[in-house]
Design a protein around this motif. Structure first.
Motif, PDB file in Angstrom:
ATOM      1  N   UNK A 172      -4.720  -2.459  -1.332  1.00  0.00           N
ATOM      2  CA  UNK A 172      -4.462  -1.026  -1.436  1.00  0.00           C
ATOM      3  C   UNK A 172      -5.739  -0.296  -1.845  1.00  0.00           C
ATOM      4  N   UNK A 173      -6.072   0.747  -1.084  1.00  0.00           N
ATOM      5  CA  UNK A 173      -7.248   1.548  -1.405  1.00  0.00           C
ATOM      6  C   UNK A 173      -6.887   3.027  -1.290  1.00  0.00           C
ATOM      7  N   UNK A 174      -7.668   3.864  -1.932  1.00  0.00           N
ATOM      8  CA  UNK A 174      -7.477   5.307  -1.791  1.00  0.00           C
ATOM      9  C   UNK A 174      -8.053   5.736  -0.445  1.00  0.00           C
ATOM     10  N   UNK A 175      -7.520   6.781   0.105  1.00  0.00           N
ATOM     11  CA  UNK A 175      -7.962   7.284   1.409  1.00  0.00           C
ATOM     12  C   UNK A 175      -7.908   6.174   2.472  1.00  0.00           C
ATOM     13  N   UNK A 177      -7.576   3.957   5.630  1.00  0.00           N
ATOM     14  CA  UNK A 177      -7.794   4.225   7.043  1.00  0.00           C
ATOM     15  C   UNK A 177      -6.702   3.605   7.906  1.00  0.00           C
ATOM     16  N   UNK A 178      -5.836   2.798   7.279  1.00  0.00           N
ATOM     17  CA  UNK A 178      -4.724   2.167   7.977  1.00  0.00           C
ATOM     18  C   UNK A 178      -3.626   1.918   6.959  1.00  0.00           C
ATOM     19  N   UNK A 179      -2.351   1.997   7.382  1.00  0.00           N
ATOM     20  CA  UNK A 179      -1.248   1.816   6.436  1.00  0.00           C
ATOM     21  C   UNK A 179      -1.198   0.407   5.855  1.00  0.00           C
ATOM     22  N   UNK A 180      -1.899  -0.537   6.497  1.00  0.00           N
ATOM     23  CA  UNK A 180      -2.019  -1.874   5.921  1.00  0.00           C
ATOM     24  C   UNK A 180      -2.657  -1.809   4.539  1.00  0.00           C
ATOM     25  N   UNK A 339      -2.177  -3.081 -11.423  1.00  0.00           N
ATOM     26  CA  UNK A 339      -3.603  -3.333 -11.649  1.00  0.00           C
ATOM     27  C   UNK A 339      -4.413  -3.393 -10.356  1.00  0.00           C
ATOM     28  N   UNK A 340      -3.736  -3.126  -9.237  1.00  0.00           N
ATOM     29  CA  UNK A 340      -4.377  -3.167  -7.929  1.00  0.00           C
ATOM     30  C   UNK A 340      -5.138  -4.485  -7.720  1.00  0.00           C
ATOM     31  N   UNK A 341      -4.445  -5.588  -8.016  1.00  0.00           N
ATOM     32  CA  UNK A 341      -5.099  -6.892  -7.940  1.00  0.00           C
ATOM     33  C   UNK A 341      -4.665  -7.707  -6.726  1.00  0.00           C
TER      34      UNK A 341
END
Length: 362
Positions: A172-175, A177-180, A339-341
């Motif tokens: 998971x990332x901000x902005x 570029x793909x829903x993945x 924790x976005x891990x």
């Protein structure tokens, strides 16, 4: 294995009796497949003549079959040698290329897990055979490192480079570029149907999974196509003939492809399935055609999402799934990752690369 030359053979057609079957070989076809040095290069096996120059009225003058070796004298006074088993194997490949596919659903599938700690050439062969027969392979104990998937992929062939690079992060990332690259549920799909050709195989390697959610789903698309064919041949025919449209576009890339959701070969065997609700763009068409397509597509989708057809897997660190992207629909449950891990790595491989290695190992 019983092999003999049939008495029904003539100057144009050689008939071989093989396991209670009579198999015809035509004179010009045999001539072109000669292993003689003046017909084929001894090093590369490539043809040295122009096949269209072979005499139209070429005749078989004499034949000798001895210990599965075939010798033929033709009307141009040349004598040619053959390995009869190789000729029979070529016929078998042409007629039964998909006979080894095993269709499955949640109830009848038995997951074979390969332990990479015990990796050897025999395991590699079995992994590739499992991908070929069932559409995927599950490997445990792949090194939990950033490029750990290469510890296996390098034994098969190169990872394909795309506009996202070679081995890409799945997290998971901000902005995004793909829903993945989000935490949302990813509906069952095939990857990149907007490319031509479509990516052949997916290598999905888990470095760390989320504690809550994040399970992967696998569905045998060839089995779904067979279900559609059995339930309603009209819908099957529509999905295998109607050309829909897929598009991926960002600031640096525009990828588009017009194709059907079910693709058939010349013998009407299913050779590829597609579905990607995130990137499909319905083409402009008549109301009648769109209504019929949407109706058939809905039935297709119902089978793809049916629990009886979905195999659910929660990958652990070091687990890798190799997926046949021409056959398997895959998805991901939404997940909570404070924790976005959660961290996966993914690479693609062209279809001919993996198939080449499989053929050599077989």
């Amino acid at each position: 294995m019983k092999l003999s030359i049939s008495k029904k053979s003539n100057s144009k057609i050689l008939i071989i009796n093989h396991n209670n079957k009579s198999i015809p070989f035509y004179s010009s076809w045999l001539y072109e497949r000669s292993i003689n040095n003046d017909i084929r290069d001894s090093e590369t096996g490539q043809l040295l003549i122009e096949a269209s120059d072979i005499e139209n009225n070429l005749k078989i003058i004499d034949t000798i079959l001895s210990d599965k070796k075939l010798t033929i004298k033709f009307s141009d006074n040349t004598v040619h040698n053959y390995d009869l088993l190789e000729l029979l194997n070529e016929i078998s490949f042409s007629q039964n290329n998909d006979q080894n596919k095993i269709l499955w659903n949640k109830k009848n599938i038995k997951i074979k897990k390969f332990n990479f700690h015990k990796f050897n050439s025999q395991m590699l062969r079995n992994i590739l055979i499992n991908i070929d027969t069932h559409g995927f392979a599950y490997i445990k104990n792949i090194p939990v490192t950033k490029n750990g998937l290469q510890s296996l992929s390098d034994h098969i062939g190169p990872i394909k480079r795309t506009n996202w690079g070679e081995i890409a992060d799945i997290k998971s990332i901000s902005n995004a570029y793909d829903l993945t690259m989000t935490t949302r549920t990813l509906e069952n799909h095939t990857d990149n149907p907007y490319r031509f050709p479509t990516q052949g195989y997916i290598f999905l390697h888990c470095l760390k999974n989320s504690e809550l959610g994040g399970e992967n789903s696998l569905v045998d698309g060839f089995n779904i196509a067979q279900i559609m064919k059995n339930k309603n041949k009209k819908d099957f025919n529509l999905l295998s003939s109607y050309k829909t449209f897929f598009r991926y576009k960002d600031k640096t890339t525009c990828l588009e492809n017009s194709c059907s959701l079910i693709e058939l070969d010349d013998n009407n065997n299913v050779i590829q399935v597609r579905f990607n609700n995130r990137t499909e763009v319905l083409p402009y068409d008549t109301i009648k055609n769109l209504k019929a397509y949407r109706s058939a597509r809905k039935k297709f989708w119902n089978e793809i999402t049916s629990k009886k057809n979905n195999l659910i897997i929660k990958q652990e660190p070091g687990d890798m799934i190799i997926i046949d992207n021409y056959r398997i629909f895959h998805g991901r449950k939404g997940y909570v990752d404070k924790n976005n891990s959660r961290y996966f790595r993914q690479g693609y491989m062209d279809r001919d690369i993996l198939q080449s290695k499989l053929k050599l190992l077989r």
